[in-house]
Design a protein around this motif. Structure first.
Motif, PDB file in Angstrom:
ATOM      1  N   PHE A 277       0.827  -1.211   0.000  1.00 23.41           N
ATOM      2  CA  PHE A 277       0.000   0.000   0.000  1.00 23.41           C
ATOM      3  C   PHE A 277       0.863   1.263   0.000  1.00 23.41           C
ATOM      4  CE2 PHE A 277      -1.562   3.408   2.794  1.00 23.41           C
ATOM      5  CZ  PHE A 277      -2.572   3.914   1.981  1.00 23.41           C
ATOM      6  N   THR A 278       1.828   1.325   0.916  1.00 20.32           N
ATOM      7  CA  THR A 278       2.666   2.522   1.008  1.00 20.32           C
ATOM      8  C   THR A 278       3.495   2.720  -0.264  1.00 20.32           C
ATOM      9  OG1 THR A 278       4.378   1.236   2.170  1.00 20.32           O
ATOM     10  CG2 THR A 278       2.820   2.480   3.527  1.00 20.32           C
ATOM     11  N   GLN A 279       3.986   1.630  -0.843  1.00 19.85           N
ATOM     12  CA  GLN A 279       4.757   1.736  -2.078  1.00 19.85           C
ATOM     13  C   GLN A 279       3.890   2.223  -3.231  1.00 19.85           C
ATOM     14  OE1 GLN A 279       6.398  -2.338  -1.973  1.00 19.85           O
ATOM     15  NE2 GLN A 279       8.416  -1.397  -2.070  1.00 19.85           N
ATOM     16  N   ALA A 280       2.669   1.689  -3.315  1.00 21.91           N
ATOM     17  CA  ALA A 280       1.761   2.127  -4.377  1.00 21.91           C
ATOM     18  C   ALA A 280       1.455   3.612  -4.245  1.00 21.91           C
ATOM     19  CB  ALA A 280       0.473   1.310  -4.336  1.00 21.91           C
ATOM     20  N   MET A 281       1.259   4.064  -3.021  1.00 21.17           N
ATOM     21  CA  MET A 281       0.924   5.471  -2.804  1.00 21.17           C
ATOM     22  C   MET A 281       2.119   6.366  -3.118  1.00 21.17           C
ATOM     23  SD  MET A 281      -1.263   7.057   0.336  1.00 21.17           S
ATOM     24  CE  MET A 281      -1.991   8.707   0.152  1.00 21.17           C
ATOM     25  N   VAL A 282       3.314   5.951  -2.716  1.00 20.48           N
ATOM     26  CA  VAL A 282       4.518   6.720  -3.029  1.00 20.48           C
ATOM     27  C   VAL A 282       4.711   6.809  -4.537  1.00 20.48           C
ATOM     28  CG1 VAL A 282       7.051   6.584  -3.014  1.00 20.48           C
ATOM     29  CG2 VAL A 282       5.773   6.392  -0.873  1.00 20.48           C
ATOM     30  N   MET A 283       4.541   5.687  -5.217  1.00 20.04           N
ATOM     31  CA  MET A 283       4.729   5.660  -6.659  1.00 20.04           C
ATOM     32  C   MET A 283       3.759   6.614  -7.356  1.00 20.04           C
ATOM     33  SD  MET A 283       4.749   2.324  -9.103  1.00 20.04           S
ATOM     34  CE  MET A 283       3.285   1.754  -8.236  1.00 20.04           C
ATOM     35  N   VAL A 284       2.518   6.660  -6.885  1.00 23.62           N
ATOM     36  CA  VAL A 284       1.519   7.535  -7.478  1.00 23.62           C
ATOM     37  C   VAL A 284       1.818   9.000  -7.154  1.00 23.62           C
ATOM     38  CG1 VAL A 284      -0.923   8.174  -7.450  1.00 23.62           C
ATOM     39  CG2 VAL A 284      -0.275   5.765  -7.519  1.00 23.62           C
ATOM     40  N   ILE A 285       2.093   9.290  -5.890  1.00 24.49           N
ATOM     41  CA  ILE A 285       2.329  10.670  -5.461  1.00 24.49           C
ATOM     42  C   ILE A 285       3.505  11.297  -6.209  1.00 24.49           C
ATOM     43  CG2 ILE A 285       3.028  12.144  -3.521  1.00 24.49           C
ATOM     44  CD1 ILE A 285       1.612  10.187  -1.659  1.00 24.49           C
ATOM     45  N   TYR A 286       4.595  10.545  -6.357  1.00 29.02           N
ATOM     46  CA  TYR A 286       5.833  11.100  -6.917  1.00 29.02           C
ATOM     47  C   TYR A 286       5.989  10.841  -8.415  1.00 29.02           C
ATOM     48  CZ  TYR A 286       7.509  12.031  -2.179  1.00 29.02           C
ATOM     49  OH  TYR A 286       7.664  12.523  -0.905  1.00 29.02           O
ATOM     50  N   ASN A 287       4.974  10.281  -9.047  1.00 31.58           N
ATOM     51  CA  ASN A 287       5.078   9.979 -10.473  1.00 31.58           C
ATOM     52  C   ASN A 287       5.055  11.259 -11.305  1.00 31.58           C
ATOM     53  OD1 ASN A 287       5.471   7.920 -12.319  1.00 31.58           O
ATOM     54  ND2 ASN A 287       3.315   7.753 -12.833  1.00 31.58           N
ATOM     55  N   SER A 288       5.746  11.235 -12.441  1.00 28.55           N
ATOM     56  CA  SER A 288       5.792  12.416 -13.305  1.00 28.55           C
ATOM     57  C   SER A 288       4.501  12.582 -14.093  1.00 28.55           C
ATOM     58  CB  SER A 288       6.976  12.318 -14.269  1.00 28.55           C
ATOM     59  OG  SER A 288       6.886  11.148 -15.058  1.00 28.55           O
ATOM     60  N   VAL A 289       3.689  11.528 -14.149  1.00 26.78           N
ATOM     61  CA  VAL A 289       2.366  11.589 -14.759  1.00 26.78           C
ATOM     62  C   VAL A 289       1.378  10.981 -13.768  1.00 26.78           C
ATOM     63  CG1 VAL A 289       0.912  10.877 -16.694  1.00 26.78           C
ATOM     64  CG2 VAL A 289       3.342  11.337 -17.076  1.00 26.78           C
ATOM     65  N   LEU A 290       0.296  11.695 -13.491  1.00 23.96           N
ATOM     66  CA  LEU A 290      -0.645  11.233 -12.466  1.00 23.96           C
ATOM     67  C   LEU A 290      -2.068  11.596 -12.872  1.00 23.96           C
ATOM     68  CD1 LEU A 290      -1.529  10.181  -9.739  1.00 23.96           C
ATOM     69  CD2 LEU A 290      -0.692  12.274  -8.679  1.00 23.96           C
ATOM     70  N   THR A 291      -2.885  10.573 -13.132  1.00 22.33           N
ATOM     71  CA  THR A 291      -4.298  10.771 -13.436  1.00 22.33           C
ATOM     72  C   THR A 291      -5.143  10.012 -12.420  1.00 22.33           C
ATOM     73  OG1 THR A 291      -4.297   8.893 -14.982  1.00 22.33           O
ATOM     74  CG2 THR A 291      -3.839  11.074 -15.901  1.00 22.33           C
ATOM     75  N   SER A 292      -6.448  10.247 -12.441  1.00 21.45           N
ATOM     76  CA  SER A 292      -7.346   9.705 -11.415  1.00 21.45           C
ATOM     77  C   SER A 292      -7.306   8.184 -11.330  1.00 21.45           C
ATOM     78  CB  SER A 292      -8.788  10.153 -11.699  1.00 21.45           C
ATOM     79  OG  SER A 292      -8.909  11.550 -11.621  1.00 21.45           O
ATOM     80  N   GLN A 293      -7.143   7.517 -12.469  1.00 20.07           N
ATOM     81  CA  GLN A 293      -7.161   6.048 -12.454  1.00 20.07           C
ATOM     82  C   GLN A 293      -6.021   5.467 -11.633  1.00 20.07           C
ATOM     83  OE1 GLN A 293      -6.750   6.333 -16.720  1.00 20.07           O
ATOM     84  NE2 GLN A 293      -5.071   4.839 -16.694  1.00 20.07           N
ATOM     85  N   TYR A 294      -4.920   6.234 -11.466  1.00 19.02           N
ATOM     86  CA  TYR A 294      -3.784   5.732 -10.686  1.00 19.02           C
ATOM     87  C   TYR A 294      -4.130   5.583  -9.212  1.00 19.02           C
ATOM     88  CZ  TYR A 294      -0.755   6.796 -14.718  1.00 19.02           C
ATOM     89  OH  TYR A 294      -0.178   6.840 -15.947  1.00 19.02           O
ATOM     90  N   PHE A 295      -5.138   6.340  -8.726  1.00 17.70           N
ATOM     91  CA  PHE A 295      -5.543   6.220  -7.325  1.00 17.70           C
ATOM     92  C   PHE A 295      -6.046   4.809  -7.019  1.00 17.70           C
ATOM     93  CE2 PHE A 295      -6.930  10.907  -7.865  1.00 17.70           C
ATOM     94  CZ  PHE A 295      -5.616  11.323  -7.825  1.00 17.70           C
TER      95      PHE A 295
END
Length: 381
Positions: A286-304
């Motif tokens: 969970f924490t890794q998935a959230m870090v990956m999403v938060i710090y990603n250079s591209v972030l859209t709603s589906q990544y949540f």
């Protein structure tokens, strides 16, 4: 009674999703802002090429595994809503797997039912799936990986994990956590680690060879290489989007690449080591998935989707008050809503709100970090 009750909830949740699928047809014909995800049309077009005996990559912007196009061929052969219904079914399966995984972690019946229902009735996940987004398939593969891992079926775990990575690259970040949890953080492989790695790597290589044989370099580029070198200059939730937008006409520098990638890498490695016990694996993921999403250079709603699906597995061990939980959830939704407002003004009203979108992205980033920090603080196994 508990089982029947949960089955009833699954049926109600599914019918609610089907209602939205039917509504989407009316909405798309009546409003300028479509309900159906633009990627759903991409999947469907790629499936049409496949039915015609052609490559799905003949469809511009199709950058997924050919397995997804194959999965979507009933959209062409039977009905255009097949994919949305399929993703809704997968959504329900995810809820069932959440309950099953919590059972393996000796969670009591009432708590595991509540956690599963949080997923089944989550408005965000319902909307994403019924819009025709395929990330529910990626999530169910991650859930099946975790389920087989907790059942000590390590060869099966490696095989399912390989399919999940092939389908969507992001599950690869969970590999180190799974590996370390089998030997108390030790890198020297034992028997179980060897089974996990060998089965996973073997199937990934096989899937790559088969798809390369049929679709050539185009498959490698669109499915893998593109996602590594991708530079999306369109407005999105990412804290880096404005920097990438302003530097769109310039090749990315080494410093820029390090700046965007290194913080994410350090945090992912740290979390893999910190939560390297098998009992902590769902929380590590969970924490890794959230870090990956938060710090990603591209972030859209589906990544949540990637971390919201893992959150119910962690809730029984997050000793946070309901008041604090509601507060964090509210600021997360409000900060996201603020960004969506300025994005709407730019996209549909033609107003120059780039600066406001960037500031909203910064706020959303801070809120996400705060939410993750609090969850980590209050996590107790």
């Amino acid at each position: 009674m508990d089982i029947l009750s949960f089955k009833s909830h699954c049926i109600v949740a599914f019918l609610f999703r089907i209602t939205l699928v039917v509504y989407s047809n009316f909405h798309d014909k009546s409003f300028n802002v479509l309900y159906t995800d633009v990627d759903y049309k991409v999947f469907t077009d790629a499936a049409r090429y496949m039915v015609e005996g052609k490559s799905p990559f003949e469809r511009d912007t199709y950058r997924y595994t050919p397995l997804l196009a194959l999965l979507m061929t009933p959209n062409i052969l039977f009905h255009e809503n097949f994919g949305k219904i399929l993703f809704s079914c997968v959504d329900i399966l995810i809820g069932i797997l959440i309950k099953r995984i919590l059972t393996l972690q000796s969670c009591n019946n009432k708590v595991k039912d509540i956690c599963a229902l949080i997923w089944l009735y989550n408005p965000f996940t319902i909307i994403i799936s019924t819009r025709g987004n395929a990330d529910s398939v990626a999530v169910v593969l991650v859930m099946l990986t975790l389920d087989s891992f907790l059942r000590d079926k390590y060869i099966l775990t490696g095989l399912v994990h390989a399919v999940s990575i092939h389908f969507r690259l992001y599950p690869i970040v969970f590999s180190l956590s799974m590996y370390l949890s089998l030997n108390k953080g030790n890198l020297v492989p034992n028997k179980n680690q060897f089974k996990l790695v060998l089965s996973c790597v073997s199937l990934i290589i096989l899937l790559t060879i088969v798809n390369y044989y049929f679709y050539g370099y185009k498959y490698l580029y669109e499915s893998f290489i593109y996602h590594v070198i991708r530079k999306d200059t369109k407005h999105n939730f990412s804290v880096y989007f404005y920097m990438l937008y302003l530097s769109a006409n310039h090749p990315p520098s080494i410093i820029q690449k390090i700046f965007t990638f290194l913080p994410q890498l350090i945090l992912l490695l740290t979390l893999s080591y910190k939560y390297s016990r098998k009992s902590d694996l769902p929380f590590a993921m969970f924490t890794q998935a959230m870090v990956m999403v938060i710090y990603n250079s591209v972030l859209t709603s589906q990544y949540f989707f990637w971390y919201l699906s893992l959150l119910p597995l962690c809730l029984p061990n997050v000793r946070m008050s309901i008041k604090r939980s509601l507060c964090l959830g509210s600021i997360w939704i409000l900060s996201q809503g603020l960004w969506l407002l300025f994005a709407y003004l730019l996209e549909f009203q033609g107003l120059n709100t780039f600066t406001y979108i960037w500031l909203s992205s910064l706020l959303f980033f801070v809120v996400n970090v705060k939410v993750l920090n609090d969850i980590i603080i209050y996590y107790k196994y």
